[in-house]
Design an enzyme around this catalytic site. Structure first.
Site, mmCIF file in Angstrom:
data_model
loop_
_atom_site.group_PDB
_atom_site.id
_atom_site.type_symbol
_atom_site.label_atom_id
_atom_site.label_comp_id
_atom_site.label_asym_id
_atom_site.label_seq_id
_atom_site.Cartn_x
_atom_site.Cartn_y
_atom_site.Cartn_z
ATOM 1 N N TYR A 3 -74.211 21.145 3.620
ATOM 2 C CA TYR A 3 -73.345 21.573 4.717
ATOM 3 C C TYR A 3 -74.158 21.847 5.978
ATOM 4 C CZ TYR A 3 -70.231 24.391 7.565
ATOM 5 O OH TYR A 3 -69.503 24.893 8.620
ATOM 6 N N GLU A 40 -73.439 16.854 13.083
ATOM 7 C CA GLU A 40 -72.335 17.007 14.032
ATOM 8 C C GLU A 40 -72.854 17.348 15.428
ATOM 9 O OE1 GLU A 40 -69.236 19.618 12.750
ATOM 10 O OE2 GLU A 40 -69.301 18.899 10.684
#
Length: 243
Positions: free
Chosen positions: A165, A172
């Site tokens: 994650y 991102e």
């Protein structure tokens, strides 16, 4: 009179019990079908992506999103239902980290589609990481629905998802920085200006504000994931000691 009243209460309880069992079985069938659909969808996306890279190499970056984008978009949009699952009690999980994960994925996916930057390598890397994360979660959810969770799956689900994650959030951030040139406002032409120098173009304020919000949300999510990992592993250790 009292006998009839007792019979009435007995029948009422039996009816309520049957309705409760029917409602419970419907919820189990629904959540099992949902997790199975997500698992099959992300498995197909990952298999398709790997097959294309093994077949075409780096040339697969050009149209990988076009081959898996429809299924990916459908899976990510349907993931919004998970917020209602948690709120309704069908799924036992923390609402805040799931909300952050669902919204950041959908927002970034919409931005990628609108700006048509699907061919960038960082987008393919982002889709790959999302698939790995979801394939760590949905098999575990399926086993929990069937009442057969395994210790290795619990450890994998709540341990490997944390570094993956963090890596996904870093990807991102890179994606957003690569998006900025596509959404920078164009400067007016020199003929339309009284001064000879044109003011420099500035990146959109919204995306610049989104970056610290993303970092804050990711920090909260990692903190919650660490708490979930500790809770579930301690729970399994207690079960093993009892046995």
């Amino acid at each position: 009179m009292s006998r009839n009243f007792l019979l009435y209460l007995k029948r009422k309880r039996q009816k309520e019990t049957s309705e409760g069992e029917c409602k419970l079985s419907f919820r189990l069938a629904y959540i099992f079908s949902y997790n199975l659909f997500q698992f099959c969808g992300h498995t197909w996306i990952l298999a398709n992506t790997i097959a294309r890279f093994l077949t075409f190499g780096q040339d697969a970056l050009a149209d990988t999103f076009y081959s898996v984008g429809l299924v990916m978009t459908l899976c990510q949009l349907l993931s919004i239902l998970e917020l209602f699952h948690i709120a309704d009690g069908i799924e036992k999980a923390r609402l805040l980290p799931r909300f952050i994960q669902v919204m950041e994925k959908n927002c970034l996916l919409i931005m990628v589609i609108m700006l048509e930057i699907e061919c960038k390598p960082v987008v393919c890397a982002q889709l790959f990481l999302w698939n790995i994360l979801d394939l760590l979660r949905y098999p575990h959810e399926l086993l929990c629905v069937m009442g057969k969770p395994s210790i290795p799956m619990v450890w994998i689900r709540y341990t490997l998802c944390i570094p993956l994650y963090i890596l996904s959030v870093a990807t991102e951030v890179v994606t957003i920085y690569q998006v900025l040139p596509y959404v920078e406002p164009t400067t007016p032409s020199s003929s339309c200006l009284n001064s000879t120098a044109s003011p420099p173009a500035r990146p959109p304020l919204l995306l610049m504000v989104y970056l610290p919000v993303l970092a804050l949300g990711a920090s909260v999510t990692v903190w919650q994931l660490l708490k979930e990992r500790k809770h579930h592993l301690e729970k399994w250790n207690k079960k093993l000691k009892r046995k």
